[in-house]
Structures are given as C-alpha cells and as structure tokens.
Design a protein around this motif. Structure first.
Motif, PDB file in Angstrom:
ATOM      1  N   ALA A   1      12.239  37.351  22.104  1.00  0.00           N
ATOM      2  CA  ALA A   1      13.127  37.311  20.940  1.00  0.00           C
ATOM      3  C   ALA A   1      13.149  35.925  20.314  1.00  0.00           C
ATOM      4  O   ALA A   1      13.323  35.788  19.096  1.00  0.00           O
ATOM      5  N   ASP A   2      12.954  34.907  21.117  1.00  0.00           N
ATOM      6  CA  ASP A   2      12.919  33.534  20.598  1.00  0.00           C
ATOM      7  C   ASP A   2      11.543  33.141  20.069  1.00  0.00           C
ATOM      8  O   ASP A   2      11.451  32.302  19.166  1.00  0.00           O
ATOM      9  N   HIS A   3      10.470  33.718  20.632  1.00  0.00           N
ATOM     10  CA  HIS A   3       9.134  33.206  20.335  1.00  0.00           C
ATOM     11  C   HIS A   3       8.157  34.219  19.741  1.00  0.00           C
ATOM     12  O   HIS A   3       7.324  33.849  18.930  1.00  0.00           O
ATOM     13  N   TRP A   4       8.174  35.448  20.202  1.00  0.00           N
ATOM     14  CA  TRP A   4       7.121  36.391  19.815  1.00  0.00           C
ATOM     15  C   TRP A   4       7.556  37.377  18.742  1.00  0.00           C
ATOM     16  O   TRP A   4       6.784  37.676  17.842  1.00  0.00           O
ATOM     17  N   PHE A   5       8.733  37.929  18.877  1.00  0.00           N
ATOM     18  CA  PHE A   5       9.121  38.995  17.957  1.00  0.00           C
ATOM     19  C   PHE A   5      10.519  38.796  17.386  1.00  0.00           C
ATOM     20  O   PHE A   5      11.266  39.755  17.202  1.00  0.00           O
ATOM     21  N   SER A   6      10.841  37.559  17.047  1.00  0.00           N
ATOM     22  CA  SER A   6      12.166  37.275  16.493  1.00  0.00           C
ATOM     23  C   SER A   6      12.380  37.988  15.163  1.00  0.00           C
ATOM     24  O   SER A   6      13.482  38.485  14.889  1.00  0.00           O
ATOM     25  N   ARG A   7      11.343  38.079  14.332  1.00  0.00           N
ATOM     26  CA  ARG A   7      11.478  38.786  13.051  1.00  0.00           C
ATOM     27  C   ARG A   7      11.720  40.279  13.272  1.00  0.00           C
ATOM     28  O   ARG A   7      12.499  40.902  12.547  1.00  0.00           O
ATOM     29  N   ASP A   8      11.043  40.844  14.255  1.00  0.00           N
ATOM     30  CA  ASP A   8      11.224  42.278  14.543  1.00  0.00           C
ATOM     31  C   ASP A   8      12.638  42.565  15.046  1.00  0.00           C
ATOM     32  O   ASP A   8      13.250  43.563  14.660  1.00  0.00           O
ATOM     33  N   ILE A   9      13.154  41.682  15.894  1.00  0.00           N
ATOM     34  CA  ILE A   9      14.521  41.841  16.403  1.00  0.00           C
ATOM     35  C   ILE A   9      15.510  41.714  15.249  1.00  0.00           C
ATOM     36  O   ILE A   9      16.460  42.490  15.135  1.00  0.00           O
ATOM     37  N   ALA A  10      15.275  40.740  14.373  1.00  0.00           N
ATOM     38  CA  ALA A  10      16.163  40.549  13.220  1.00  0.00           C
ATOM     39  C   ALA A  10      16.129  41.781  12.314  1.00  0.00           C
ATOM     40  O   ALA A  10      17.187  42.268  11.880  1.00  0.00           O
ATOM     41  N   ALA A  11      14.944  42.309  12.036  1.00  0.00           N
ATOM     42  CA  ALA A  11      14.823  43.495  11.178  1.00  0.00           C
ATOM     43  C   ALA A  11      15.509  44.697  11.833  1.00  0.00           C
ATOM     44  O   ALA A  11      16.236  45.450  11.162  1.00  0.00           O
ATOM     45  N   PHE A  12      15.296  44.894  13.130  1.00  0.00           N
ATOM     46  CA  PHE A  12      15.940  45.987  13.858  1.00  0.00           C
ATOM     47  C   PHE A  12      17.453  45.832  13.800  1.00  0.00           C
ATOM     48  O   PHE A  12      18.184  46.799  13.578  1.00  0.00           O
ATOM     49  N   SER A  13      17.913  44.612  14.009  1.00  0.00           N
ATOM     50  CA  SER A  13      19.357  44.347  14.006  1.00  0.00           C
ATOM     51  C   SER A  13      19.970  44.650  12.645  1.00  0.00           C
ATOM     52  O   SER A  13      21.039  45.268  12.572  1.00  0.00           O
ATOM     53  N   VAL A  14      19.322  44.228  11.577  1.00  0.00           N
ATOM     54  CA  VAL A  14      19.834  44.491  10.235  1.00  0.00           C
ATOM     55  C   VAL A  14      19.838  46.000   9.975  1.00  0.00           C
ATOM     56  O   VAL A  14      20.832  46.568   9.513  1.00  0.00           O
ATOM     57  N   GLU A  15      18.735  46.656  10.313  1.00  0.00           N
ATOM     58  CA  GLU A  15      18.610  48.099  10.063  1.00  0.00           C
ATOM     59  C   GLU A  15      19.660  48.908  10.832  1.00  0.00           C
ATOM     60  O   GLU A  15      20.153  49.917  10.343  1.00  0.00           O
ATOM     61  N   HIS A  16      20.009  48.439  12.030  1.00  0.00           N
ATOM     62  CA  HIS A  16      20.958  49.180  12.871  1.00  0.00           C
ATOM     63  C   HIS A  16      22.343  48.545  12.909  1.00  0.00           C
ATOM     64  O   HIS A  16      23.155  48.869  13.767  1.00  0.00           O
ATOM     65  N   GLN A  17      22.611  47.645  11.993  1.00  0.00           N
ATOM     66  CA  GLN A  17      23.921  47.010  11.834  1.00  0.00           C
ATOM     67  C   GLN A  17      24.397  46.324  13.128  1.00  0.00           C
ATOM     68  O   GLN A  17      25.540  46.476  13.550  1.00  0.00           O
ATOM     69  N   ILE A  18      23.495  45.564  13.736  1.00  0.00           N
ATOM     70  CA  ILE A  18      23.833  44.717  14.883  1.00  0.00           C
ATOM     71  C   ILE A  18      23.948  43.307  14.326  1.00  0.00           C
ATOM     72  O   ILE A  18      23.038  42.825  13.646  1.00  0.00           O
ATOM     73  N   THR A  19      25.079  42.657  14.590  1.00  0.00           N
ATOM     74  CA  THR A  19      25.396  41.430  13.866  1.00  0.00           C
ATOM     75  C   THR A  19      24.617  40.199  14.290  1.00  0.00           C
ATOM     76  O   THR A  19      24.637  39.201  13.580  1.00  0.00           O
ATOM     77  N   GLY A  20      23.938  40.219  15.414  1.00  0.00           N
ATOM     78  CA  GLY A  20      23.141  39.051  15.776  1.00  0.00           C
ATOM     79  C   GLY A  20      22.973  38.851  17.257  1.00  0.00           C
ATOM     80  O   GLY A  20      23.226  39.748  18.071  1.00  0.00           O
ATOM     81  N   ALA A  21      22.564  37.643  17.594  1.00  0.00           N
ATOM     82  CA  ALA A  21      22.228  37.308  18.976  1.00  0.00           C
ATOM     83  C   ALA A  21      23.405  37.490  19.929  1.00  0.00           C
ATOM     84  O   ALA A  21      23.215  37.859  21.090  1.00  0.00           O
ATOM     85  N   GLY A  22      24.622  37.259  19.454  1.00  0.00           N
ATOM     86  CA  GLY A  22      25.790  37.411  20.317  1.00  0.00           C
ATOM     87  C   GLY A  22      25.945  38.817  20.845  1.00  0.00           C
ATOM     88  O   GLY A  22      26.328  39.036  22.000  1.00  0.00           O
ATOM     89  N   ALA A  23      25.633  39.801  20.009  1.00  0.00           N
ATOM     90  CA  ALA A  23      25.730  41.202  20.443  1.00  0.00           C
ATOM     91  C   ALA A  23      24.653  41.518  21.475  1.00  0.00           C
ATOM     92  O   ALA A  23      24.914  42.218  22.461  1.00  0.00           O
ATOM     93  N   TRP A  24      23.445  41.018  21.241  1.00  0.00           N
ATOM     94  CA  TRP A  24      22.358  41.238  22.209  1.00  0.00           C
ATOM     95  C   TRP A  24      22.691  40.569  23.538  1.00  0.00           C
ATOM     96  O   TRP A  24      22.502  41.164  24.603  1.00  0.00           O
TER      97      TRP A  24
END
Length: 172
Positions: A113-136
């Motif tokens: 999440a920090d190095h390889w797929f941070s953009r994918d995690i961000a896109a997934f989070s936005v799409e599924h209404q997850i507010t950010g790293a704190g929730a993960w």
C-alpha cells in the motif's frame, strides 16, 4: 508502515510462536496474558477509529476475518492431558504457518500500500467510500486483536471440554 510497526509485527510473530509452539502447560497466565496484551494494544492503536462512509463495514470485515482466522488457529492447537496430569497445548508447523501467513500478509499489504499499489488502494477506497489509511489500519488492527481473542477462546473451550471429559471418565 513505519520501521517501528514492522518491528512490532515481527515481535508479535516471534512472541506467538515462542509461547505457543511445542507442548506447553495450560495455565491461567497463558490464557489471560494474550487477553491483557490485546486490551493494551486496543487502547493504544484504536484511539480514533474512523466510522465515516464504509469505514465501519471495513472494520467489521476485519473483525469477521480475525474471528475466522482465530478459530482456525485455535483448532490447530491440541489440548491434551500430560503425563503429569495437567492439561497441555500442542501446536506445530500448521499453527506456525498460519500465523506467518497472516502476519506476513498484513505486513506485505501495508508495504504494498505504501510502495506498489498505493494508487489502486486509493481508487478502491474512493470507489467504496473508505475514508483513508486510518480505516485500513483500524480494520487490520481489529483483525489481529480478534484473531488473538478467538484463538484464546477456542483454546480455553477445548481445555474446559477436556477437563469435563476427564471428570466424566473418572466418574464412570
């Protein structure tokens, strides 16, 4: 994830393996210490659990996954009466493998999440209404804590059942 968090996860894995692998006596301390450690960790890591959007759903999913993994871990521990008449737990390679996979997977996800797929995690989070790293973070912490509690509960249940069966056999 910080270096301290990587070290904490490695320390947790080493502690779990060192205190559970092989044959160990069942004692109140062995049953209660993980519960106390979980309570302390919860107080430290879960001070501000995000609940906006679908954060709560993600966190409940973490709890559910932790419960399932904890039950599996507990079922990988055998509880038997030893030659000394006391109950003992026995945990081997499958138990160790499960914990290595779970903690290693959690660390690998955080690194990715920090190095390889941070953009994918961000896109997934936005799409599924997850507010950010704190929730993960909260979801993974809740998963870990629930796993430990479920494992202790299963082990304690197996120990209590073993005592009941032993008493029944003696009475018969």
């Amino acid at each position: 994830m910080s270096t301290a968090q990587y070290a904490l996860n490695l320390g947790l894995l080493l502690y779990i393996l060192a205190t559970n692998l092989g044959t160990r006596p069942v004692t109140k301390r062995r049953m209660l210490l993980p519960v106390v450690l979980v309570a302390v960790a919860a107080g430290f890591f879960l001070r501000d659990v995000p609940t906006s959007g679908n954060d709560g759903t993600l966190e409940l999913l973490g709890i559910a996954v932790g419960a399932v993994l904890g039950v599996v871990a507990g079922l990988l521990v055998r509880v038997r009466q030893g030659a000394d008449g006391r109950l003992h737990t026995e945990a081997g390679a499958p138990y160790a493998f499960l914990w290595v996979i779970v903690i290693g997977g959690r660390v690998l996800f955080a690194y990715g999440a920090d190095h390889w797929f941070s953009r994918d995690i961000a896109a997934f989070s936005v799409e599924h209404q997850i507010t950010g790293a704190g929730a993960w973070t909260a979801a993974f912490v809740l998963m870990a804590l629930t796993m430990v509690l479920a494992r202790v509960a299963v082990t304690a249940t197996l120990a209590a059942r073993s005592v009941r069966l032993d008493r029944t056999a003696v009475a018969a």
